[in-house]
Design a protein around this motif. Structure first.
Motif, PDB file in Angstrom:
ATOM      1  N   LYS A 197       8.299 -47.003   5.480  1.00 50.73           N
ATOM      2  CA  LYS A 197       7.644 -46.596   4.242  1.00 50.73           C
ATOM      3  C   LYS A 197       6.828 -45.333   4.408  1.00 50.73           C
ATOM      4  O   LYS A 197       6.727 -44.519   3.483  1.00 50.73           O
ATOM      5  CB  LYS A 197       6.751 -47.732   3.741  1.00 50.73           C
ATOM      6  CG  LYS A 197       7.518 -48.995   3.335  1.00 50.73           C
ATOM      7  CD  LYS A 197       8.409 -48.718   2.142  1.00 50.73           C
ATOM      8  CE  LYS A 197       9.132 -49.980   1.699  1.00 50.73           C
ATOM      9  NZ  LYS A 197      10.061 -49.728   0.573  1.00 50.73           N
ATOM     10  N   ALA A 198       6.224 -45.153   5.582  1.00 48.73           N
ATOM     11  CA  ALA A 198       5.405 -43.956   5.803  1.00 48.73           C
ATOM     12  C   ALA A 198       6.249 -42.692   5.679  1.00 48.73           C
ATOM     13  O   ALA A 198       5.833 -41.706   5.063  1.00 48.73           O
ATOM     14  CB  ALA A 198       4.736 -44.012   7.179  1.00 48.73           C
ATOM     15  N   ALA A 199       7.451 -42.714   6.255  1.00 46.26           N
ATOM     16  CA  ALA A 199       8.342 -41.551   6.167  1.00 46.26           C
ATOM     17  C   ALA A 199       8.777 -41.324   4.729  1.00 46.26           C
ATOM     18  O   ALA A 199       8.861 -40.177   4.265  1.00 46.26           O
ATOM     19  CB  ALA A 199       9.562 -41.752   7.064  1.00 46.26           C
ATOM     20  N   GLU A 200       9.041 -42.390   4.007  1.00 51.07           N
ATOM     21  CA  GLU A 200       9.436 -42.260   2.602  1.00 51.07           C
ATOM     22  C   GLU A 200       8.315 -41.651   1.772  1.00 51.07           C
ATOM     23  O   GLU A 200       8.552 -40.820   0.895  1.00 51.07           O
ATOM     24  CB  GLU A 200       9.843 -43.624   2.052  1.00 51.07           C
ATOM     25  CG  GLU A 200      11.146 -44.151   2.656  1.00 51.07           C
ATOM     26  CD  GLU A 200      11.478 -45.556   2.187  1.00 51.07           C
ATOM     27  OE1 GLU A 200      10.694 -46.098   1.376  1.00 51.07           O
ATOM     28  OE2 GLU A 200      12.507 -46.095   2.627  1.00 51.07           O
ATOM     29  N   ARG A 201       7.075 -42.061   2.053  1.00 49.57           N
ATOM     30  CA  ARG A 201       5.932 -41.489   1.327  1.00 49.57           C
ATOM     31  C   ARG A 201       5.781 -40.012   1.640  1.00 49.57           C
ATOM     32  O   ARG A 201       5.458 -39.212   0.749  1.00 49.57           O
ATOM     33  CB  ARG A 201       4.650 -42.240   1.694  1.00 49.57           C
ATOM     34  CG  ARG A 201       4.537 -43.623   1.060  1.00 49.57           C
ATOM     35  CD  ARG A 201       3.125 -44.163   1.154  1.00 49.57           C
ATOM     36  NE  ARG A 201       2.720 -44.369   2.540  1.00 49.57           N
ATOM     37  CZ  ARG A 201       2.899 -45.503   3.217  1.00 49.57           C
ATOM     38  NH1 ARG A 201       3.494 -46.536   2.625  1.00 49.57           N
ATOM     39  NH2 ARG A 201       2.491 -45.618   4.457  1.00 49.57           N
ATOM     40  N   ARG A 202       6.025 -39.624   2.892  1.00 49.65           N
ATOM     41  CA  ARG A 202       5.932 -38.208   3.263  1.00 49.65           C
ATOM     42  C   ARG A 202       6.974 -37.386   2.525  1.00 49.65           C
ATOM     43  O   ARG A 202       6.704 -36.266   2.078  1.00 49.65           O
ATOM     44  CB  ARG A 202       6.095 -38.046   4.771  1.00 49.65           C
ATOM     45  CG  ARG A 202       4.947 -38.619   5.593  1.00 49.65           C
ATOM     46  CD  ARG A 202       5.239 -38.543   7.070  1.00 49.65           C
ATOM     47  NE  ARG A 202       5.193 -37.165   7.549  1.00 49.65           N
ATOM     48  CZ  ARG A 202       5.676 -36.784   8.726  1.00 49.65           C
ATOM     49  NH1 ARG A 202       6.278 -37.663   9.511  1.00 49.65           N
ATOM     50  NH2 ARG A 202       5.580 -35.529   9.112  1.00 49.65           N
ATOM     51  N   LEU A 203       8.159 -37.923   2.392  1.00 47.02           N
ATOM     52  CA  LEU A 203       9.204 -37.228   1.647  1.00 47.02           C
ATOM     53  C   LEU A 203       8.827 -37.063   0.186  1.00 47.02           C
ATOM     54  O   LEU A 203       9.010 -35.994  -0.408  1.00 47.02           O
ATOM     55  CB  LEU A 203      10.522 -38.001   1.756  1.00 47.02           C
ATOM     56  CG  LEU A 203      11.263 -37.908   3.095  1.00 47.02           C
ATOM     57  CD1 LEU A 203      12.383 -38.927   3.145  1.00 47.02           C
ATOM     58  CD2 LEU A 203      11.812 -36.511   3.318  1.00 47.02           C
ATOM     59  N   PHE A 204       8.278 -38.124  -0.400  1.00 47.34           N
ATOM     60  CA  PHE A 204       7.889 -38.060  -1.810  1.00 47.34           C
ATOM     61  C   PHE A 204       6.765 -37.056  -2.012  1.00 47.34           C
ATOM     62  O   PHE A 204       6.792 -36.245  -2.952  1.00 47.34           O
ATOM     63  CB  PHE A 204       7.463 -39.447  -2.291  1.00 47.34           C
ATOM     64  CG  PHE A 204       7.092 -39.482  -3.746  1.00 47.34           C
ATOM     65  CD1 PHE A 204       8.083 -39.487  -4.725  1.00 47.34           C
ATOM     66  CD2 PHE A 204       5.767 -39.491  -4.141  1.00 47.34           C
ATOM     67  CE1 PHE A 204       7.747 -39.497  -6.072  1.00 47.34           C
ATOM     68  CE2 PHE A 204       5.424 -39.505  -5.486  1.00 47.34           C
ATOM     69  CZ  PHE A 204       6.416 -39.520  -6.457  1.00 47.34           C
ATOM     70  N   LYS A 205       5.751 -37.060  -1.126  1.00 45.58           N
ATOM     71  CA  LYS A 205       4.631 -36.122  -1.238  1.00 45.58           C
ATOM     72  C   LYS A 205       5.088 -34.683  -1.059  1.00 45.58           C
ATOM     73  O   LYS A 205       4.472 -33.752  -1.582  1.00 45.58           O
ATOM     74  CB  LYS A 205       3.559 -36.462  -0.204  1.00 45.58           C
ATOM     75  CG  LYS A 205       2.779 -37.739  -0.517  1.00 45.58           C
ATOM     76  CD  LYS A 205       1.727 -38.014   0.552  1.00 45.58           C
ATOM     77  CE  LYS A 205       0.942 -39.273   0.229  1.00 45.58           C
ATOM     78  NZ  LYS A 205      -0.073 -39.572   1.278  1.00 45.58           N
ATOM     79  N   ALA A 206       6.159 -34.504  -0.293  1.00 44.06           N
ATOM     80  CA  ALA A 206       6.688 -33.149  -0.079  1.00 44.06           C
ATOM     81  C   ALA A 206       7.557 -32.681  -1.239  1.00 44.06           C
ATOM     82  O   ALA A 206       8.089 -31.574  -1.212  1.00 44.06           O
ATOM     83  CB  ALA A 206       7.490 -33.115   1.218  1.00 44.06           C
ATOM     84  N   GLY A 207       7.688 -33.518  -2.274  1.00 36.45           N
ATOM     85  CA  GLY A 207       8.491 -33.146  -3.429  1.00 36.45           C
ATOM     86  C   GLY A 207       9.964 -33.376  -3.236  1.00 36.45           C
ATOM     87  O   GLY A 207      10.785 -32.755  -3.914  1.00 36.45           O
ATOM     88  N   LEU A 208      10.314 -34.262  -2.316  1.00 35.55           N
ATOM     89  CA  LEU A 208      11.722 -34.560  -2.034  1.00 35.55           C
ATOM     90  C   LEU A 208      12.043 -35.969  -2.511  1.00 35.55           C
ATOM     91  O   LEU A 208      12.361 -36.869  -1.727  1.00 35.55           O
ATOM     92  CB  LEU A 208      12.002 -34.429  -0.533  1.00 35.55           C
ATOM     93  CG  LEU A 208      11.821 -33.025   0.054  1.00 35.55           C
ATOM     94  CD1 LEU A 208      11.843 -33.076   1.560  1.00 35.55           C
ATOM     95  CD2 LEU A 208      12.894 -32.081  -0.465  1.00 35.55           C
TER      96      LEU A 208
END
Length: 216
Positions: A197-208
């Motif tokens: 989930k942490a990686a998924e949140r990073r992707l979302f925060k990066a606009g991806l």
């Protein structure tokens, strides 16, 4: 379709450049002493994006001082041969290699774009005997050794792809680091190879929002 892969941490489970340099340094007491002396300065420089190229060049110069271009290529080739023979600490990430092979089997074009020296990356990828294009950091001779010329990281990876005739967009991009955010943003299907989930949140925060995290 065009599939773009990072190398270190994505297809490989370690830092190929660091291991190659260490392999050279450990064979020479003089190089080892010089590296230990400069490491308190160069180490923190490598850790910071703004000074990474300069710090890496210092360590690279120490490890390659006195080498001709031919000898430099031969050193990379020996390291690549030892890697493929199963020697050393470097290994393929099985999921990464399987994904790369799946793209090739489907007929996709595959490119490895890396911050590692291009000649080192080619020595590691070439023995696979597959149609894989390799783009990486170029080196130049300075003061009897070798340093980074064009450091192929971050936005420069996208520039390298464009200069090689691949445009500004690709279908897939695989990397383990958000330092490659420009590369991920250029992909229709960006993948960061850190699961959870942490990686998924990073992707979302990066606009991806169309990105996904793969547990490699």
């Amino acid at each position: 379709m065009l599939a773009v892969f990072d190398l270190d941490g994505t297809l490989l489970d370690g830092d190929s450049t660091a291991l190659w340099l260490w392999d050279r340094v450990r064979r020479s007491p003089l190089r080892a002493l010089a590296t230990l002396a400069i490491l308190p300065l160069a180490g923190p420089m490598v850790a910071l994006p703004r000074t990474r190229r300069a710090g890496a060049s210092i360590l690279l110069w120490i490890a390659t001082a006195g080498l001709s271009e031919r000898a430099l290529r031969e050193s990379c080739a020996r390291f690549g041969a030892a890697f493929h023979a199963g020697g050393g600490a470097l290994a393929w990430r099985p999921e990464g290699l399987a994904t790369l092979n799946a793209h090739l089997t489907r007929g996709d074009r595959v490119i490895v774009v890396t911050a590692a020296p291009a000649m080192l990356a080619q020595a590691l990828i070439g023995p696979l005997n597959r149609p894989i294009e390799v783009l990486g950091t170029s080196l130049k001779r300075r003061g009897g050794g070798w340093v980074a010329d064009v450091h192929c990281r971050n936005q420069r990876k996208c520039q390298a792809l464009a200069e090689a005739g691949h445009g500004a967009h690709w279908t897939y991009a695989y990397t383990d680091s958000l330092d490659d955010l420009p590369l991920l943003r250029g992909a229709e299907r960006p993948v960061i190879v850190k699961g959870g989930k942490a990686a998924e949140r990073r992707l979302f925060k990066a606009g991806l929002a169309n990105g996904r995290a793969a547990a490699w």
